[in-house]
Design a protein around this motif. Structure first.
Motif, short mmCIF file in Angstrom:
data_model
loop_
_atom_site.label_atom_id
_atom_site.label_comp_id
_atom_site.label_asym_id
_atom_site.label_seq_id
_atom_site.Cartn_x
_atom_site.Cartn_y
_atom_site.Cartn_z
N LEU A 1 11.58 4.28 -1.87
CA LEU A 1 10.28 4.75 -1.39
C LEU A 1 10.35 4.85 0.13
O LEU A 1 10.61 3.85 0.80
N PRO A 2 10.12 6.04 0.69
CA PRO A 2 10.26 6.18 2.14
C PRO A 2 9.11 5.51 2.89
O PRO A 2 8.07 5.21 2.31
N ASN A 3 9.34 5.30 4.17
CA ASN A 3 8.29 4.83 5.08
C ASN A 3 7.52 6.03 5.59
O ASN A 3 8.00 7.15 5.53
N PHE B 1 5.64 9.52 -3.24
CA PHE B 1 4.96 8.30 -2.76
C PHE B 1 5.71 7.72 -1.56
O PHE B 1 6.94 7.74 -1.53
N ALA B 2 4.95 7.21 -0.59
CA ALA B 2 5.56 6.54 0.56
C ALA B 2 4.83 5.23 0.79
O ALA B 2 3.68 5.07 0.39
N VAL B 3 5.52 4.27 1.43
CA VAL B 3 4.91 2.98 1.72
C VAL B 3 4.17 3.06 3.05
O VAL B 3 4.73 3.48 4.06
N ASP C 1 0.83 -1.20 0.00
CA ASP C 1 0.00 0.00 0.00
C ASP C 1 0.86 1.25 0.00
O ASP C 1 1.68 1.46 0.90
N LEU C 2 0.67 2.07 -1.04
CA LEU C 2 1.40 3.32 -1.16
C LEU C 2 0.45 4.49 -0.95
O LEU C 2 -0.73 4.40 -1.29
N VAL C 3 0.97 5.57 -0.39
CA VAL C 3 0.18 6.80 -0.31
C VAL C 3 1.02 7.92 -0.88
O VAL C 3 2.25 7.85 -0.87
N ARG C 4 0.34 8.95 -1.38
CA ARG C 4 1.09 10.08 -1.87
C ARG C 4 1.02 11.19 -0.83
O ARG C 4 -0.06 11.56 -0.37
N LEU C 5 2.20 11.67 -0.44
CA LEU C 5 2.29 12.69 0.60
C LEU C 5 2.02 14.07 -0.03
O LEU C 5 2.05 14.22 -1.25
N PRO C 6 1.79 15.10 0.80
CA PRO C 6 1.53 16.45 0.27
C PRO C 6 2.64 16.98 -0.63
O PRO C 6 2.42 17.87 -1.45
#
Lengths: 321, 328, 482
Positions: C348-350, C164-166, C155-160
């Motif tokens: 990809l950062p945490n 993308f981060a995991v 699951d990835l999310v996109r930060l502001p």
């Protein structure tokens, strides 16, 4: 094919055939009950229940009988529980049957579940007809939307076995009640009430019209028995059903080589030969009850052998191969 | 010293079963002063026996019987050589606690410190901890020797008061139990002190043990705690003993659930009953024929087996867990 | 009713909008979509939406919601507006995921063998020993190609910042890939020309890729392996997916009762006799897979399976015991794990994570329960979770109690401002909704990631929970050719 899948298809088919069979005979007897004088109706439902191998009805009233046999959840089976069992089996093999088949069975299931259980006087006929038609539609879809491979053959097998057993049971009980030596000599055949019952028996197998084409509308009980037992072309006659069964067995034997099918083929082949070459006179000599019992026993034996050869075979026997 | 161990297990089924699979942990370990010289496993109906080492180094034998059967017989025979134990000191140096903590930190002991299925700090256990004064004091060895004795004194050994999967709370409530319960309680108390502690399944040779109260003709269980400079030291609270030459080890684990002598499943709708006989004989030389093995006959099940049987009747699944042997 | 301009109710300037710059200008790669949407009459949008829903209904794409007394079946909500990723965005994701899965598989191999990473103190030993998904039975068991995790859904999310981060690694039995595949099928029917114009990279080869991944993991000496998919059965929430994937790969869909083990060989019972099985793509959790070794109160699995597996006669995908690497507390160490095995920084950062077993972090979290997201380490699917800003005082107190009772079982993360994407709301207007992204990674002979994934949408306005069991939906994910 997975053994479990074959087993589920087989049972799906058996249960649906059972539901349709119950619907057919209940419909016929419900009508007969309306037409016949009261004394002719005595013991009617008891016989119907007996032919279905059910315990006698709990109450005698028509409503109670109908409700038990159509919707009952406590008796061993009813139309509703048979359709539910058919659907449960189909659900286990959802991916092996066509979407059309699944949707039809599902529709039928929801229709019977939501049928009105209380006011059946007006509705019961519609309900029974809907079950019959629903089952016919399912068979049509099975033939035209599913590959005629091994799974389809197990469906044929289940249907034929169930049909042969049911027809044999029904013939036996009807014969015991209505067949009288004397009536054979009478100019009119059976008396009026008996006459209607023999027509009813044909209708139970949707055989009235087919019978008339062969024998005209004169109902000779012996002819009826002969037709339902030995006719080579009519799909509800036991001979025809056993032919179908044997064809399915042979196909399965070809598709699943390596299983021990000699025994089941021997039993089925013998039954088929008997029905193909026997004359009605020989049957009468042996006795109807005896003949029907023999047919049912052979069918049960076939069922057990099929199960043992393809589904529940002992592991150690399969490891040796 | 040499031991000859014969461990016989028989399962009876109320109806034929098939496709049974069984795992046995009966192979004596070879480590430290103990050496397993011979091990034979005979099974009827005939089956091919496979073996593997589990993550704790125990040998596990397993086999399957596909064909229908009413009975399963397992006969394990082993010959073990045991070297004499040096005397264990009555206590350790004053800095032993620090030494212990340092060793735990260095090594891989978490498995044996964290609570496990049976050995966990329940409220009842913590009550006992209070009562026994099981807090860090003196030195680890002196403390454990004391706890071993006090545990022995505060719980009665009564066979058939608990079952094979009884939680320790059962024994704690009744103040009664069998060696499996003693071991589980001991382990929970010792782990609560931050000392790695593990379960040992095995056999006990009783000669020379006068006040011993664990049963003959059964498997035995005790606990082992890690102590600085001594390594794993066995405590047998059932008999108020330190484990020595008479304690023959077959398997170690976090608790019983890691090391049951037998475990199995089968298909079929049947109840099971089990009978076990164990004989341990000792000699100064290699191995004379010593004991006779006697099994109870089929009609006289021990009382608890029948009780288990009745409850399992309610389970109608086609696949069943086999009865397992409780360690007494 | 008057025709509404589709974007009339849209608001701009959410922390990161997938489609629009803060000022309301569409990003370049969304321009073709913008043109189509602007020129579609509301009525036609509604029709397309209906057609799409009907198509899902007919395919029986449903899932089961748990938590009530009985599972309830629902149709999976699907949003018509695709989420679009550029080739450059995707290429970074692909590199990052490949790096991550490689390191995690190496980590698992190490944990179940030498435990170098524990001996070196990079990951605390206690953390692993106390993880319920660490399977001691796997110590020393050889796994073909070291592919512990053959199928992952990360699951990835996109930060502001647009980066993308995991958020989570799903390494046990990740599900949802069938939604990705069927969603594309539907979109092909709904927006055929737009797909062509945008030059969207295909994903249809997922089934073939999964099949060859599984094949590459077959035990040695089995050149023509028999592969099956093991499902818990029709009552499982993901049964549709199991059947769908089995069909895509042309393999048998089996249940535990179809299989048996004799002399460490796994067989399936067929009408033509017993057939030997080489590879099992299992969609059953570790606990239920073998009642002889794991939970004994289950009939879903196959007794003896683990013995056959240990003996190397059958491959399980995923391997047993992968859950230790997607434990949410272990997650915090993944960047260190990547560094340790690959000597690389994580691409990809945490997401920042507080470990509640740590006393300092715990007291910070307990003081800020209203701002943080708390998750149970072993749960998935959005169960056992507290979203601070959306929680009541009572929820917070409940979690405080649970955390104090078992701190190791929880982690906390800052409430993330997930990126937003335009979604069709009530079939009428288009509004921004929070989304995440779950690509599917295959690890066998090589790493394969089909370009795209499941974009999950929090359909409730303002909600941050995208799980299907918690009112989430999905949309198709388009990765552009260039």
């Amino acid at each position: 094919m997975l053994s479990r899948v074959a087993d589920n298809l087989f049972w799906m088919s058996r249960y649906l055939e059972r539901a349709e069979h119950i619907a057919r005979i209940v419909l016929v007897h419900h009508n007969l009950e309306l037409e016949q004088p009261e004394e002719a109706n005595a013991g009617r439902w008891k016989r119907v229940f007996q032919s279905l191998a059910l315990d006698p009805p709990i109450e005698d009233s028509t409503n109670s009988v109908l409700s038990q046999i159509c919707f009952g959840v406590e008796s061993r089976f009813s139309i509703t529980t048979s359709i539910e069992s058919a659907r449960n089996n189909a659900r286990q093999v959802r991916e092996q049957i066509s979407s059309e088949m699944w949707e039809q069975l599902n529709r039928l299931y929801h229709a019977v579940r939501h049928a009105d259980h209380e006011d059946h006087n007006g509705e019961i006929e519609e309900f029974l007809i809907a079950v019959k038609e629903g089952a016919h539609l399912f068979h049509g879809l099975t033939d035209s939307t599913m590959s005629h491979g091994e799974g389809w053959q197990f469906i044929q097998l289940g249907q034929s076995l169930e049909r042969a057993i049911n027809t044999a049971a029904q013939l036996e009980i009807h014969y015991r009640e209505f067949y009288r030596e004397a009536s054979l000599d009478s100019e009119w055949g059976p008396d009026a009430a008996g006459y209607l019952e023999w027509i009813g028996l044909l209708r139970c197998a949707t055989a009235f019209e087919a019978f008339c084409k062969v024998h005209s509308a004169t109902i000779d009980p012996l002819n009826v028995v002969e037709f339902l037992l030995l006719d080579a072309q009519f799909p509800h006659s036991i001979r025809f059903v056993v032919d179908t069964l044997q064809t399915a067995l042979e196909a399965i034997g070809r598709l699943s080589p390596g299983r021990r099918v000699h025994k089941v083929q021997r039993i089925a082949g013998r039954l088929q030969a008997e029905l193909s070459f026997t004359q009605i006179e020989e049957v009468m000599e042996r006795g109807i009850a005896d003949t029907m019992q023999h047919i049912r026993e052979s069918c049960h034996e076939i069922h057990n052998c099929v199960h043992e050869a393809f589904v529940s075979y002992p592991v150690e026997s399969a490891l040796e191969v | 010293m040499y031991y000859r161990i014969r461990h016989r297990t028989r399962y009876y089924y109320s109806a034929p079963v098939h496709e049974s699979l069984t795992e046995v942990r009966m192979h004596p370990r070879t480590e430290g002063r103990q050496r397993c010289l011979d091990y034979q496993l005979a099974v009827t109906p005939k089956a091919r026996v496979h073996v593997y080492r589990d993550f704790l180094g125990n040998s596990v034998h397993h086999f399957g019987v596909p064909a229908s059967h009413n009975e399963l017989n397992i006969m394990a025979e082993s010959v073990v050589e045991m070297k004499d134990f040096p005397d264990t000191p009555s206590g350790l140096a004053a800095d032993a606690w620090d030494e212990l903590d340092a060793e735990v930190k260095r090594g891989d002991y978490w498995e044996m410190i964290l609570p496990s299925k049976f050995s966990r700090p329940t409220p009842l256990l913590l009550e006992l901890v209070d009562k026994l004064g099981a807090v860090r004091r003196d030195d680890p060895l002196r403390l454990l020797r004391e706890l071993n004795t006090r545990l022995h004194d505060s719980i009665d050994y009564v066979p058939e008061t608990t079952t094979v999967d009884s939680p320790i709370d059962d024994a704690l409530k009744q103040r009664k139990g069998v060696c499996q319960d003693f071991a589980h309680i001991m382990i929970a108390v010792v782990r609560n002190l931050g000392i790695p502690c593990r379960y040992v399944s095995g056999y006990l040779h009783r000669s020379g043990i006068e006040h011993g109260r664990s049963r003959e003709n059964a498997t035995h269980a005790w606990a082992e705690a890690l102590l600085p400079s001594l390594g794993w030291v066995g405590f047998d609270p059932t008999n108020d003993l330190l484990a020595r030459e008479g304690h023959i080890r077959t398997a170690v684990g976090r608790d019983y659930s890691d090391v049951p002598p037998t475990r199995g499943v089968f298909k079929g709708d049947a109840a099971t009953a089990m009978a076990v006989a164990v004989s341990v004989t000792a000699s100064d030389h290699l191995p004379p024929e010593l004991a006779e093995l006697v099994l109870p006959d089929e009609q006289s099940f021990p009382h608890d087996v029948l009780a288990l049987n009745a409850t399992s009747d309610k389970m109608k699944e086609w696949q069943r867990a086999q009865e397992v042997q409780q360690q007494q | 009713m008057l025709t509404q301009a589709p974007f009339q109710n849209y608001w701009y300037g959410t922390p990161w909008d997938e489609m629009f710059y803060p000022g309301g200008e569409p990003r370049a790669h969304y321009e073709p979509l913008m043109r189509v949407l602007e020129n579609l009459p509301a009525e036609e949008i509604r029709q397309k939406k209906q057609a799409a829903d009907l198509s899902f209904l007919h395919q029986g794409i449903t899932f089961t919601v748990y938590g009530k007394s009985e599972g309830t079946e629902r149709i999976f909500p699907h949003d018509l507006i695709p989420r679009i990723l550029t080739a450059a965005e995707w290429s970074k994701i692909e590199l990052g995921l490949t790096q991550r899965i490689t390191a995690l598989n190496e980590f698992l191999r190490d944990l179940y063998h030498e435990q170098r990473i524990l001996n070196d103190g990079v990951v605390p030993r206690e953390l692993i020993a106390s993880c319920p998904h660490f399977r001691r039975e796997m110590r020393g068991v050889a796994v073909p190609r070291g592919a512990y995790v053959a199928v992952a859904g990360t699951d990835l999310v996109r930060l502001p910042t647009g980066e993308f981060a995991v958020l989570e690694d799903n390494l046990r039995v990740p599900s949802g890939v069938s939604y990705m595949l069927t969603s594309r099928q539907v979109m092909k029917r709904v927006f055929p020309s737009l797909l062509r114009e945008c030059q969207v990279r295909p994903i249809d080869h997922y089934g073939a890729a999964l099949s060859s991944t599984l094949r590459s993991l077959a035990p040695e000496g089995r050149p023509d392996p028999v592969i099956v998919l093991l499902t818990p059965g029709v009552f499982n929430s993901a049964y549709f997916e199991h059947a769908y994937l089995a069909r895509q790969m042309g393999i048998e869909l089996v249940e535990g009762r179809d299989l048996l083990v004799h002399d460490n060989i796994v067989y399936m019972r067929t009408t033509s006799g017993l057939r030997r099985i080489d590879v099992i793509y299992r969609r059953i959790d570790d606990d239920f897979i073998d009642s002889l070794v794991f939970r004994s109160d289950t009939i879903l699995g196959v007794p003896g399976l683990f013995n056959a597996y240990r003996a190397g006669n059958v491959t399980l995908a995923n391997a047993v015991g992968t859950g230790v690497a997607d434990d949410k507390a272990v997650y915090a160490y993944v960047p260190a794990i990547i560094k340790y095995y690959l000597d690389q920084d994580a691409i990809l950062p945490n997401v920042e994570t507080y470990l509640l077993s740590d006393e300092r972090e715990r007291s910070y979290v307990l003081e800020n329960l209203d701002k943080l997201v708390v998750k149970a380490v072993g749960e998935s699917g959005g169960y056992g979770m507290l979203v601070g800003p959306h929680s009541t005082k009572a929820d917070q107190e409940e979690f405080r109690r649970r955390i104090l009772a078992n701190p190791r079982n929880y982690i906390a993360q800052p409430t993330l401002a997930l990126s937003c994407a335009p979604c069709l709301v009530e079939g009428e207007s288009i509004e921004p909704r929070h989304v995440d992204l779950r690509p599917y990674i295959l690890f066998g002979e090589k790493v394969t990631i089909v370009p795209g994934g499941l974009t999950r949408v929090a359909l409730r306005r303002g909600s941050l929970v995208v799980n299907s069991s918690q009112g989430g939906g999905s949309k198709d994910t388009w990765v552009l050719q260039n």
